[in-house]
Design a protein around this motif. Structure first.
Motif, short mmCIF file in Angstrom:
data_model
loop_
_atom_site.label_atom_id
_atom_site.label_comp_id
_atom_site.label_asym_id
_atom_site.label_seq_id
_atom_site.Cartn_x
_atom_site.Cartn_y
_atom_site.Cartn_z
N ILE A 173 0.80 -1.15 -0.11
CA ILE A 173 0.24 0.06 0.08
C ILE A 173 0.86 1.38 0.02
CG2 ILE A 173 -1.57 1.55 1.32
CD1 ILE A 173 -2.79 -1.25 2.33
N GLU A 174 1.80 1.07 0.78
CA GLU A 174 2.83 2.35 0.84
C GLU A 174 3.56 2.80 -0.55
OE1 GLU A 174 7.00 3.85 3.12
OE2 GLU A 174 5.67 2.02 4.05
N TYR A 175 3.94 1.50 -1.14
CA TYR A 175 4.36 1.77 -2.45
C TYR A 175 3.47 2.34 -3.42
CZ TYR A 175 9.00 -1.03 -1.81
OH TYR A 175 10.29 -1.24 -1.83
N TYR A 176 2.52 1.83 -3.66
CA TYR A 176 1.24 2.36 -4.58
C TYR A 176 0.81 3.69 -3.98
CZ TYR A 176 0.74 -1.79 -7.49
OH TYR A 176 0.96 -2.80 -8.40
N VAL A 177 1.04 4.26 -2.94
CA VAL A 177 0.90 5.57 -2.87
C VAL A 177 2.15 6.37 -3.26
CG1 VAL A 177 0.71 7.32 -0.89
CG2 VAL A 177 -0.61 5.25 -0.70
N LYS A 178 3.15 5.97 -3.28
CA LYS A 178 4.13 6.55 -3.92
C LYS A 178 4.22 6.51 -5.24
CE LYS A 178 9.23 5.77 -4.36
NZ LYS A 178 10.52 5.32 -3.98
N PHE A 179 3.59 5.53 -5.97
CA PHE A 179 3.53 5.60 -7.34
C PHE A 179 2.48 6.41 -7.71
CE2 PHE A 179 4.42 0.78 -7.18
CZ PHE A 179 6.00 0.92 -7.07
N VAL A 180 1.58 6.90 -7.03
CA VAL A 180 0.57 7.64 -7.57
C VAL A 180 1.13 9.03 -7.43
CG1 VAL A 180 -1.90 8.73 -6.77
CG2 VAL A 180 -1.35 6.39 -6.81
N ALA B 39 6.65 -3.61 -23.54
CA ALA B 39 7.70 -4.64 -23.39
C ALA B 39 7.53 -5.08 -21.53
CB ALA B 39 9.06 -3.88 -23.50
N MET B 40 6.87 -4.09 -20.81
CA MET B 40 6.80 -4.53 -19.42
C MET B 40 5.77 -5.43 -19.42
SD MET B 40 7.00 -0.82 -17.84
CE MET B 40 8.15 0.52 -18.12
N PHE B 41 4.70 -5.59 -20.11
CA PHE B 41 3.75 -6.60 -20.17
C PHE B 41 4.33 -7.92 -20.49
CE2 PHE B 41 0.75 -2.82 -20.37
CZ PHE B 41 -0.04 -3.07 -19.30
N VAL B 42 5.20 -7.92 -21.53
CA VAL B 42 5.90 -9.12 -21.72
C VAL B 42 6.72 -9.70 -20.86
CG1 VAL B 42 7.50 -10.20 -23.39
CG2 VAL B 42 5.90 -8.73 -24.27
N GLY B 43 7.57 -8.80 -20.17
CA GLY B 43 8.17 -9.37 -19.09
C GLY B 43 7.42 -9.63 -17.92
N ASP B 44 6.20 -8.97 -17.76
CA ASP B 44 5.18 -9.58 -16.67
C ASP B 44 4.94 -11.15 -16.94
OD1 ASP B 44 4.99 -7.26 -15.46
OD2 ASP B 44 3.28 -6.47 -16.60
N MET B 45 5.13 -11.74 -17.88
CA MET B 45 4.65 -13.04 -18.08
C MET B 45 5.83 -13.82 -17.34
SD MET B 45 3.87 -13.11 -22.18
CE MET B 45 3.34 -14.87 -22.07
N PHE B 46 6.94 -13.41 -16.79
CA PHE B 46 7.97 -14.29 -16.35
C PHE B 46 8.44 -13.76 -14.83
CE2 PHE B 46 8.19 -14.07 -21.11
CZ PHE B 46 8.02 -15.36 -21.35
N VAL B 47 8.22 -12.47 -14.69
CA VAL B 47 8.71 -12.23 -13.41
C VAL B 47 7.54 -11.19 -12.84
CG1 VAL B 47 10.46 -10.38 -12.51
CG2 VAL B 47 11.02 -11.71 -14.70
N PRO B 48 7.53 -11.20 -11.44
CA PRO B 48 6.39 -10.48 -10.64
C PRO B 48 6.93 -8.95 -10.48
CG PRO B 48 7.86 -11.70 -9.08
CD PRO B 48 8.42 -12.17 -10.54
N PHE B 49 6.44 -8.07 -11.67
CA PHE B 49 6.68 -6.63 -11.42
C PHE B 49 5.69 -6.20 -10.77
CE2 PHE B 49 9.22 -7.64 -15.44
CZ PHE B 49 10.47 -7.64 -14.72
N VAL B 50 5.06 -6.29 -9.61
CA VAL B 50 4.13 -5.95 -9.01
C VAL B 50 4.36 -4.35 -8.11
CG1 VAL B 50 2.56 -5.99 -6.88
CG2 VAL B 50 3.02 -8.15 -8.37
N ARG B 51 5.63 -4.22 -7.90
CA ARG B 51 6.49 -3.20 -7.41
C ARG B 51 7.19 -2.37 -8.23
NH1 ARG B 51 7.49 -4.72 -1.21
NH2 ARG B 51 9.35 -4.99 -2.16
N TYR B 52 7.08 -2.42 -9.46
CA TYR B 52 8.01 -1.81 -10.36
C TYR B 52 7.39 -0.48 -10.68
CZ TYR B 52 10.77 -1.54 -15.02
OH TYR B 52 11.68 -1.26 -15.93
N GLU B 53 8.49 0.58 -10.16
CA GLU B 53 7.84 1.92 -10.18
C GLU B 53 7.86 2.60 -11.55
OE1 GLU B 53 9.29 6.21 -8.24
OE2 GLU B 53 10.02 4.34 -7.38
N VAL B 54 9.11 2.02 -12.47
CA VAL B 54 9.38 2.69 -13.74
C VAL B 54 8.12 2.39 -14.53
CG1 VAL B 54 10.65 2.54 -15.86
CG2 VAL B 54 11.78 2.18 -13.47
N ARG B 55 7.19 1.42 -14.48
CA ARG B 55 5.95 1.35 -15.27
C ARG B 55 5.02 2.40 -14.94
NH1 ARG B 55 3.38 -3.66 -16.12
NH2 ARG B 55 4.43 -4.78 -14.21
#
Length: 448
Positions: free
Chosen positions: A111-118, A387-403
């Motif tokens: 939750i803290e991460y997603y507040v930061k992302f917003v 490209a990020m959605f392709v990477g999502d298929m193999f790695v858990p980019f749940v907290r990936y800020e660059v997205r």
């Protein structure tokens, strides 16, 4: 304090002063710089530099600069953007989940991460109000990845390089994907920059690609292939021959920097999860995906952040669990969202993908017809997101800020499409002997 630490401090203070005196974009650049340099963990940041919340400080300075240089940007306010509303609803759902999640501390952390992302998205949307500022932001991103490439160049000794130490970039796969987005951004910057910028792009590109190769990341390789294809597809016709040439040079550069060990690992992608003794073909990940689907069926409302790891001993075969820890984490972003946050998490992920695809179609038509150089940034931003959605298929980019940075940049490009930036050169039409000829006006320096 070390000499490098002193230089960083001077540059940081100068950026903050520029943000307050000239415009908030310089505070945003400082934020990106801190993201990549991450002073607390660097040898040159030991001591006083390690005791400061750098990201929070840069965000605060940028907000103050926005208040000082209060300007009304055209377009819908940030919080009225559909993708932002969706993100806020997902964040609200994470809060609602707190009573039944398996690990409340991990849920509070995400939750803290997603507040930061917003907040980061708001800063980007507010600060990047012209094409000049868009270029500055992308240069900051590219130079940050160049720093990672420089770390590889100066310290790499073989094997898989994983010691990047960026804030929020926890492993080689995330860094490799990030450097892939920087490679795409370099393409757009080369096409729009003057000669000093072009020379800079040519100089940093080999370090970025070399750093990507050192990660030996299969997911990043596939992501870069898809991102590059999307880049070429979305490039406006008048610039396509230049992009084809740059793409060919990029392939040559990749081939020059790769090694036999790199291609040996990449070739396992073609094995498609087959059982091959002594070779990691990804077979375990297919079994994981099946186990995660069973987890979802048993927890339709989600069981909280990282609950795949917590439940893995009950849903995964013992052969795919980590021998020491006895658990296994997720290796798929969509399934992570589905298991962690249930049906709302899966819908949020699918909605984001659909929004990106629809926006790509819209921008390709709108900015392409306008004939502005802003259209050259569409391939880099859309290509990076897909490209990020392709990477999502193999790695858990749940907290990936660059997205979320690139989602915000996509909102900026949508604003440019509706309300062209004042410093974006437009196509000028001259008529002579009843024949219309078009030409693109020369780039003007950013008035800021």
């Amino acid at each position: 304090m070390t000499t490098t630490g002193l230089l960083f401090s001077i540059a940081f203070i100068a950026s903050c002063i520029l943000a307050l005196a000239r415009g908030p974009i310089y505070g945003l650049i400082a934020y990106v710089g801190v993201f990549y340099l991450n002073p607390p963990i660097r040898w040159w940041g030991q001591g006083i530099l390690a005791d400061i919340r750098w990201s929070l400080l840069t965000a605060a300075v940028t907000v103050v600069a926005l208040l000082i240089h209060r300007t009304r940007t055209p377009g819908a306010p940030f919080l009225r953007q559909p993708v932002v509303i969706g993100l806020c609803l997902l964040l609200l759902w994470m809060v609602v989940q707190l009573p039944w999640v398996l690990d409340r501390d991990l849920q509070l952390e995400v939750i803290e991460y997603y507040v930061k992302f917003v907040v980061a998205m708001y800063l980007i949307y507010s600060c990047v109000d012209s094409e000049g500022n868009l270029r500055l932001f992308l240069w900051a991103h590219v130079l940050g990845c160049f720093y990672f490439g420089w770390l590889v160049y100066t310290t790499y000794t073989g094997g898989r390089f994983d010691d990047f130490g960026g804030a929020g970039l926890k492993d080689a796969n995330e860094v490799a994907l990030t450097m892939g987005t920087a490679a795409l951004a370099v393409g757009s910057l080369l096409l729009t920059a003057r000669w000093p910028g072009r020379l800079t792009g040519v100089a940093v590109a080999p370090f970025i690609v070399n750093g990507l190769v050192a990660t030996i990341s299969r997911s990043a390789f596939l992501a870069l292939v898809v991102g590059g294809a999307v880049y070429n597809w979305l490039t406006p016709a008048r610039w396509r021959k230049w992009v084809f040439s740059l793409s060919a040079l990029a392939v040559v550069l990749l081939l020059m920097l790769t090694t036999e060990s790199y291609w040996s690992r990449i070739q396992t992608i073609a094995m498609g999860g087959q059982v091959v003794e002594g070779v990691d073909t990804g077979m375990d990940r297919i079994a994981q995906w099946q186990g995660q689907l069973r987890m979802f069926r048993d927890h339709l409302l989600g069981c909280g952040h990282h609950c795949t790891t917590i439940l893995s001993p009950s849903y995964f075969d013992s052969s795919i669990l980590d021998e020491r820890a006895g658990v296994r984490s997720s290796h798929n972003t969509f399934l992570s969202m589905l298991v962690d946050h249930g049906v709302p998490g899966g819908l949020a992920y699918a909605a984001l993908l659909g929004w990106v695809l629809l926006t790509a179609r819209r921008l390709r038509r709108t900015l392409g017809r306008q004939g502005t150089t802003a259209a050259l940034y569409v391939p880099a931003v859309i290509g990076s997101l897909l490209a990020m959605f392709v990477g999502d298929m193999f790695v858990p980019f749940v907290r990936y800020e660059v997205r979320f940075w690139f989602v915000a940049l996509l909102l900026v490009l949508l604003r440019f499409a509706r309300h062209p930036s004042p410093d974006v050169p437009a196509v000028q039409t001259d008529s002579s002997n009843d024949q219309a000829t078009t030409r693109v006006a020369s780039l003007r320096p950013d008035p800021r």
